[in-house]
Design a protein around this motif. Structure first.
Motif, PDB file in Angstrom:
ATOM      1  N   ILE A 164       5.597  -8.294  -9.885  1.00  0.00           N
ATOM      2  CA  ILE A 164       4.134  -8.060 -11.022  1.00  0.00           C
ATOM      3  C   ILE A 164       3.683  -6.884 -11.416  1.00  0.00           C
ATOM      4  CG2 ILE A 164       3.117  -9.200 -12.260  1.00  0.00           C
ATOM      5  CD1 ILE A 164       3.687 -11.900 -11.592  1.00  0.00           C
ATOM      6  N   LEU A 165       4.043  -5.904 -11.237  1.00  0.00           N
ATOM      7  CA  LEU A 165       3.520  -3.940 -11.804  1.00  0.00           C
ATOM      8  C   LEU A 165       2.537  -4.040 -13.043  1.00  0.00           C
ATOM      9  CD1 LEU A 165       3.492  -1.787 -10.318  1.00  0.00           C
ATOM     10  CD2 LEU A 165       5.328  -0.634 -11.902  1.00  0.00           C
ATOM     11  N   GLN A 166       1.355  -4.123 -12.885  1.00  0.00           N
ATOM     12  CA  GLN A 166       0.600  -3.996 -13.966  1.00  0.00           C
ATOM     13  C   GLN A 166       0.070  -2.887 -13.967  1.00  0.00           C
ATOM     14  OE1 GLN A 166      -2.188  -6.745 -14.443  1.00  0.00           O
ATOM     15  NE2 GLN A 166      -2.565  -6.308 -16.591  1.00  0.00           N
ATOM     16  N   GLY A 167      -0.169  -1.654 -14.745  1.00  0.00           N
ATOM     17  CA  GLY A 167      -0.097  -0.183 -14.764  1.00  0.00           C
ATOM     18  C   GLY A 167      -0.844  -0.192 -16.303  1.00  0.00           C
ATOM     19  N   LYS A 168      -0.906   1.336 -16.550  1.00  0.00           N
ATOM     20  CA  LYS A 168      -1.408   2.059 -17.879  1.00  0.00           C
ATOM     21  C   LYS A 168       0.298   1.712 -18.422  1.00  0.00           C
ATOM     22  CE  LYS A 168      -4.153   5.619 -15.573  1.00  0.00           C
ATOM     23  NZ  LYS A 168      -4.244   7.235 -14.822  1.00  0.00           N
TER      24      LYS A 168
ATOM     25  N   ASP B 122       1.950   8.473  -9.079  1.00  0.00           N
ATOM     26  CA  ASP B 122       2.533   9.546  -9.689  1.00  0.00           C
ATOM     27  C   ASP B 122       3.771   9.525 -10.642  1.00  0.00           C
ATOM     28  OD1 ASP B 122      -0.176  10.196  -8.716  1.00  0.00           O
ATOM     29  OD2 ASP B 122      -0.036  11.101  -6.847  1.00  0.00           O
ATOM     30  N   LYS B 123       4.147   8.361  -9.974  1.00  0.00           N
ATOM     31  CA  LYS B 123       6.202   8.800 -11.062  1.00  0.00           C
ATOM     32  C   LYS B 123       5.659   7.337 -12.382  1.00  0.00           C
ATOM     33  CE  LYS B 123       8.430   8.417  -6.883  1.00  0.00           C
ATOM     34  NZ  LYS B 123       8.931  10.109  -6.781  1.00  0.00           N
ATOM     35  N   SER B 124       7.291   7.481 -13.377  1.00  0.00           N
ATOM     36  CA  SER B 124       6.979   7.812 -14.531  1.00  0.00           C
ATOM     37  C   SER B 124       7.218   5.727 -14.426  1.00  0.00           C
ATOM     38  CB  SER B 124       7.831   7.682 -15.147  1.00  0.00           C
ATOM     39  OG  SER B 124       9.312   7.888 -14.616  1.00  0.00           O
ATOM     40  N   TRP B 125       6.774   5.351 -15.002  1.00  0.00           N
ATOM     41  CA  TRP B 125       7.114   3.937 -15.505  1.00  0.00           C
ATOM     42  C   TRP B 125       8.072   3.382 -14.897  1.00  0.00           C
ATOM     43  CZ3 TRP B 125       3.959   0.076 -14.910  1.00  0.00           C
ATOM     44  CH2 TRP B 125       4.182  -1.167 -15.739  1.00  0.00           C
ATOM     45  N   GLU B 126       9.570   3.732 -15.270  1.00  0.00           N
ATOM     46  CA  GLU B 126      10.406   3.340 -15.179  1.00  0.00           C
ATOM     47  C   GLU B 126      10.905   3.575 -14.210  1.00  0.00           C
ATOM     48  OE1 GLU B 126       9.663   5.790 -18.016  1.00  0.00           O
ATOM     49  OE2 GLU B 126       9.777   4.241 -19.492  1.00  0.00           O
ATOM     50  N   GLU B 127      10.441   4.643 -13.829  1.00  0.00           N
ATOM     51  CA  GLU B 127      10.732   5.433 -12.228  1.00  0.00           C
ATOM     52  C   GLU B 127      10.469   3.817 -11.002  1.00  0.00           C
ATOM     53  OE1 GLU B 127       9.595   8.853 -11.654  1.00  0.00           O
ATOM     54  OE2 GLU B 127      11.412   9.901 -11.967  1.00  0.00           O
ATOM     55  N   GLN B 128       8.867   3.401 -11.623  1.00  0.00           N
ATOM     56  CA  GLN B 128       8.198   2.698 -11.147  1.00  0.00           C
ATOM     57  C   GLN B 128       8.754   1.361 -10.766  1.00  0.00           C
ATOM     58  OE1 GLN B 128       4.062   2.433 -11.288  1.00  0.00           O
ATOM     59  NE2 GLN B 128       3.620   4.589 -12.208  1.00  0.00           N
ATOM     60  N   ILE B 129       9.362   1.050 -12.346  1.00  0.00           N
ATOM     61  CA  ILE B 129      10.020  -0.089 -12.098  1.00  0.00           C
ATOM     62  C   ILE B 129      11.157  -0.501 -10.483  1.00  0.00           C
ATOM     63  CG2 ILE B 129      10.897  -1.789 -13.475  1.00  0.00           C
ATOM     64  CD1 ILE B 129       9.376  -0.697 -15.964  1.00  0.00           C
ATOM     65  N   ARG B 130      12.185   0.853 -11.341  1.00  0.00           N
ATOM     66  CA  ARG B 130      13.356   0.887 -10.816  1.00  0.00           C
ATOM     67  C   ARG B 130      12.573   0.211  -8.787  1.00  0.00           C
ATOM     68  NH1 ARG B 130      14.949   5.215 -14.240  1.00  0.00           N
ATOM     69  NH2 ARG B 130      14.000   6.432 -12.925  1.00  0.00           N
TER      70      ARG B 130
ATOM     71  N   HIS C  79       0.899  -1.368   0.285  1.00  0.00           N
ATOM     72  CA  HIS C  79       0.290   0.061  -0.200  1.00  0.00           C
ATOM     73  C   HIS C  79       0.921   0.896   0.151  1.00  0.00           C
ATOM     74  CE1 HIS C  79      -3.723  -2.025   2.046  1.00  0.00           C
ATOM     75  NE2 HIS C  79      -3.373  -2.825   0.881  1.00  0.00           N
ATOM     76  N   SER C  80       2.020   0.775   0.930  1.00  0.00           N
ATOM     77  CA  SER C  80       2.685   2.552   1.172  1.00  0.00           C
ATOM     78  C   SER C  80       3.141   2.526  -0.218  1.00  0.00           C
ATOM     79  CB  SER C  80       3.829   2.159   2.085  1.00  0.00           C
ATOM     80  OG  SER C  80       3.405   2.104   3.522  1.00  0.00           O
ATOM     81  N   LEU C  81       4.713   1.429  -0.588  1.00  0.00           N
ATOM     82  CA  LEU C  81       5.152   1.799  -1.828  1.00  0.00           C
ATOM     83  C   LEU C  81       4.325   2.575  -3.273  1.00  0.00           C
ATOM     84  CD1 LEU C  81       7.503  -1.201  -1.593  1.00  0.00           C
ATOM     85  CD2 LEU C  81       7.443   1.305  -1.651  1.00  0.00           C
ATOM     86  N   TRP C  82       3.251   1.865  -3.155  1.00  0.00           N
ATOM     87  CA  TRP C  82       2.127   2.148  -4.306  1.00  0.00           C
ATOM     88  C   TRP C  82       1.588   3.511  -4.271  1.00  0.00           C
ATOM     89  CZ3 TRP C  82       0.409  -0.167  -8.951  1.00  0.00           C
ATOM     90  CH2 TRP C  82      -0.803   0.865  -9.588  1.00  0.00           C
ATOM     91  N   ALA C  83       0.791   4.303  -3.386  1.00  0.00           N
ATOM     92  CA  ALA C  83       0.771   5.593  -2.554  1.00  0.00           C
ATOM     93  C   ALA C  83       2.420   5.917  -3.170  1.00  0.00           C
ATOM     94  CB  ALA C  83       0.727   5.487  -1.757  1.00  0.00           C
ATOM     95  N   TYR C  84       3.165   6.254  -3.018  1.00  0.00           N
ATOM     96  CA  TYR C  84       4.260   6.762  -3.221  1.00  0.00           C
ATOM     97  C   TYR C  84       4.945   6.805  -5.039  1.00  0.00           C
ATOM     98  CZ  TYR C  84       9.240   8.296  -3.276  1.00  0.00           C
ATOM     99  OH  TYR C  84      10.466   9.052  -3.714  1.00  0.00           O
TER     100      TYR C  84
END
Length: 745
Positions: A110-114, A85-93, A77-82
């Motif tokens: 496993i990250l599934q987003g827009k 709003d970041k870019s896809w590459e930043e989320q993956i990192r 929950h915490s990492l998702w909220a953080y």
């Protein structure tokens, strides 16, 4: 006795040897009997202790599992909220960094987003999710999974919005090896984790992961009898905690050989659902060492017994060579010594048994004395009604009645020695009086720098509860407020209370609490201390969580507070900001009670004027069905109601009462609290459809939580404390007919 001794002295040596043989046989039989009893008690005690230790192990492992699942859930929950709003590459990192930092238990993220989907080198479709899942909250689930042919994985999936999710792929085998494999449970024992549907999440056998604990093993071993195992698994999947013996198989060994097992299990609550933690051990791992140790002791004892017996026989043969008079003296001396020892042993055993009986039968003693006091008080009341007030007989009857009332108080004190009664005894309490007393207790521990004020608007408001426990709740919160303020000048604690309607409750109060009651007593305890951060606020009710340093706090005060409030069908929450203070909100259901009218009715029904008593019973047309297993109580009540012009039928069982209700009409029913182990509350619940207009009363030895809840929920209309009287029952019936909540104490 003297003649028998003389006859014994005339016996020859062979006859005396026969007598010795008979005594040896008797002692041997007694020894075998006593040894069997000692063995059963010894085995029961040791195995019971082992079961307790296994259950404690299971509960500790469940607490650990709850913490791990909770930690990973909070991380999601915490990492998702953080990162949302970041870019896809930043989320993956970010998630890749989290995976690397928590390996090897976290196998993948496993990250599934827009922007698409990201994993660690294999497409998501290779991950096969099981049909069963465990719901943590409305957006988070724990799902058994397999990657290819390997079934040892669990997916923790969080889906904050449709189409976007993040999943932690947890390697169950690695977690099991890190946490559970090092736990030694007997020679072949192990730990098993299952979800609420019976799917195995963790097991020492690699082929057991991901299968249903019953159906999966039927497929793997179609010829195995799983009846005993299924009965135990059904209990586990109901969320129970316990220890059971059952017949099963060693699934981790070739051929799955049959074995008698012992399992200690408990649920690990992970949100809305739970996981089952089970500690399994071979029953022989406990039984065989116990048996071996005991029989070694028995062997040593037998050897000592035989040696002592041989010496006794030898000495007896020596005594045969002595003169007849010395033999008689020796025999009488030995006989006297044995009788004294037996007498002392019997007295000791009898004393211990009396103490045990008194400790375990306190409730039964109180019940029987109440049944005895009922006719004593009732017939003394009759005598006072029939005799002139200025006569000696009237004074004697009044003395009998007064002595019986004092006996009633003593019986109530005896009942209070029962721990169960102390913990579950609920009464209708004046909310204002209870709160003012509790505030005085807090005031007594306040230092000079803290000012305690109060504003209470609770006149005529009552709550159902235990006053001692409610005082403890207020004192716990008050002491925490004092510690939060410390020694700073200008410290303030403010206690306020008011009554709220259901629709006025705060949104934080659970929906179920709102729908159960029409009015609530709200108690606010506010301080201007150091306050709490959001993280501390979330954990304040967790057992053993404390912010006090240096071992000054146990972390149990607020946990106990929440438990007590919940047991009173209430709710507790808090608002706090660091540096600005804290407000605790307590909510208790409010009950109705017209105290003045109840007192007036009590005075009216208890007065001893015979003319007034008869006048109240005339032309009532009332009919009452009495149910009690004590014929003396029934005869007294029948006679009392007959004098008042009330029709009263008496039966001694619930079955007879049911037949009476089917064949006749009654205005009220007064039933003994328990008859032959059956509860009057259950009986009243079963006849509500049979006699919907019937006023239902319970004659109780001790008012417990079950009885209070039954009255509050409308299962019964009231209860009368024993010893009972016609006036108490009529007053309860009258109040119930007017729609009031009855309390007779």
């Amino acid at each position: 006795m003297e003649n028998k001794v003389k006859q014994l002295g005339k016996m020859d040596a062979d006859q005396k040897l026969v007598l010795v043989a008979g005594l040896v046989s008797i002692l041997s039989i007694a020894f075998i009997f006593m040894g069997t009893r000692i063995w059963e008690e010894y085995k029961k005690g040791v195995i019971g202790n082992q079961k307790s230790q296994m259950l404690l192990t299971a509960e500790c492992l469940a607490d650990n599992l709850e913490g791990v699942v909770g930690e990973y859930t909070r991380d999601l929950h915490s990492l998702w909220a953080y990162s949302k709003d970041k870019s896809w590459e930043e989320q993956i990192r970010l998630w890749n960094s989290y995976r690397e930092g928590h390996g090897p238990v976290i196998h993948d993220v496993i990250l599934q987003g827009k922007e698409g989907e990201w994993g660690r080198g294999y497409p998501q479709e290779k991950i096969k999710l099981a049909d069963s899942d465990s719901v943590i909250d409305d957006k988070t689930k724990l799902i058994p999974a397999s990657i290819g042919e390997d079934g040892g994985y669990v997916v923790l999936r969080y889906e904050p919005v449709p189409g976007e999710s993040v999943s932690l792929v947890l390697d169950s085998q690695i977690y099991y090896e890190q946490v559970f494999s090092g736990i030694q449970v007997g020679t072949n024992g192990y730990v098993v984790i299952k979800d609420k549907s019976g799917t195995i999440l963790m097991h020492p056998g690699q082929n057991q992961y991901g299968i249903d604990v019953i159906e999966g093993r039927h497929e793997m071993y179609p010829n195995k009898d799983l009846t005993s195992l299924k009965a135990m698994i059904d209990h586990q999947l109901e969320g129970r905690t316990g220890v059971e013996e059952y017949n099963s198989y060693w699934w981790t060994k070739e051929g799955a050989p049959a074995v008698r097992k012992l399992s200690a299990y408990t649920p690990a609550n992970i949100g809305e659902d739970f996981l089952v933690v089970s500690v399994v051990i071979d029953y022989d791992d406990i039984y065989i060492p116990v048996e071996t140790g005991f029989f070694r002791i028995i062997l040593v004892f037998i050897c000592a017994f035989i040696t002592a017996l041989s010496m006794a026989v030898y000495m007896f043969r020596l005594f045969l060579q002595k003169k007849e008079d010395k033999e008689q003296i020796a025999y009488l001396t030995e006989l006297n010594r044995i009788l004294e020892e037996m007498h002392q042993s019997e007295e000791t055993i009898a004393h211990q048994q009396r103490l045990q009986i008194m400790g375990t039968m306190t409730g039964g003693i109180a019940h029987e004395f109440n049944n005895l006091l009922t006719p004593i008080m009732g017939y003394a009341d009759f005598l006072m009604m029939e005799l002139p007030e200025d006569s000696d007989g009237f004074d004697s009857a009044r003395e009998i009645y007064g002595a019986a009332e004092k006996a009633k108080e003593i019986i109530q004190q005896i009942s209070s020695l029962s721990r169960k009664n102390i913990e579950t005894a609920f009464k209708t309490l004046d909310a204002s009086r209870v709160l003012r007393r509790a505030v005085k207790m807090v005031q007594s521990v306040c230092p000079a720098n803290i000012r305690l004020t109060g504003e209470m608007k609770l006149d005529g408001v009552f709550i159902m509860g235990n006053e001692t426990q409610l005082n403890q709740v207020i004192l716990n919160i008050g002491v925490n407020a004092i510690h939060a303020i410390g020694r700073e000048e200008g410290g303030q604690i403010r206690v306020s209370a008011r009554v709220l309607r259901r629709e006025e409750l705060e949104p934080e109060v659970p929906l179920g609490k709102k729908e159960s009651w029409s009015r609530f007593v709200q108690i606010n305890i506010e301080d201007n201390g150091c306050g709490m951060s959001p993280d501390v606020l979330k954990q304040m009710f967790d057992p053993f969580f404390t912010t006090k340093k240096g071992g000054k706090g146990t972390g149990l005060g607020l946990a106990l507070t929440e438990q007590i409030v919940t047991s009173h069908r209430g709710f507790v929450c808090a608002d706090s900001q660091a540096g600005k203070g804290t407000v605790f909100h307590l909510y208790f259901p409010a009950v109705k009670k017209d105290e003045q009218e109840t007192a007036a009715n009590a005075a009216l029904y208890h007065q001893n004027d015979p003319e007034n008593r008869k006048k109240k019973g005339e032309n009532t047309g009332m009919s009452i069905l009495l149910v009690d297993d004590n014929p003396k109580v029934l005869r007294l009540l029948e006679k009392s109601f007959a004098r008042l012009g009330v029709t009263a039928d008496a039966v001694m069982s619930f079955e007879e009462a049911r037949e009476k209700l089917k064949n006749g009409h009654y205005d009220a029913l007064a039933a003994e609290q328990f008859i032959k182990g059956t509860s009057a509350v259950n009986f009243c619940m079963s006849i509500q459809a049979l006699s919907p207009g019937l006023i239902l009363l319970v004659m109780a030895d001790q008012v417990d939580q079950e009885l209070a809840e039954a009255r509050q929920r409308g299962i019964i209309h009231g209860y009368v404390s024993k010893p009972v009287s016609d006036a108490a029952i009529l007053r309860a019936v009258t109040e119930a007919a007017k729609g009031r909540i009855i309390t007779e104490s």
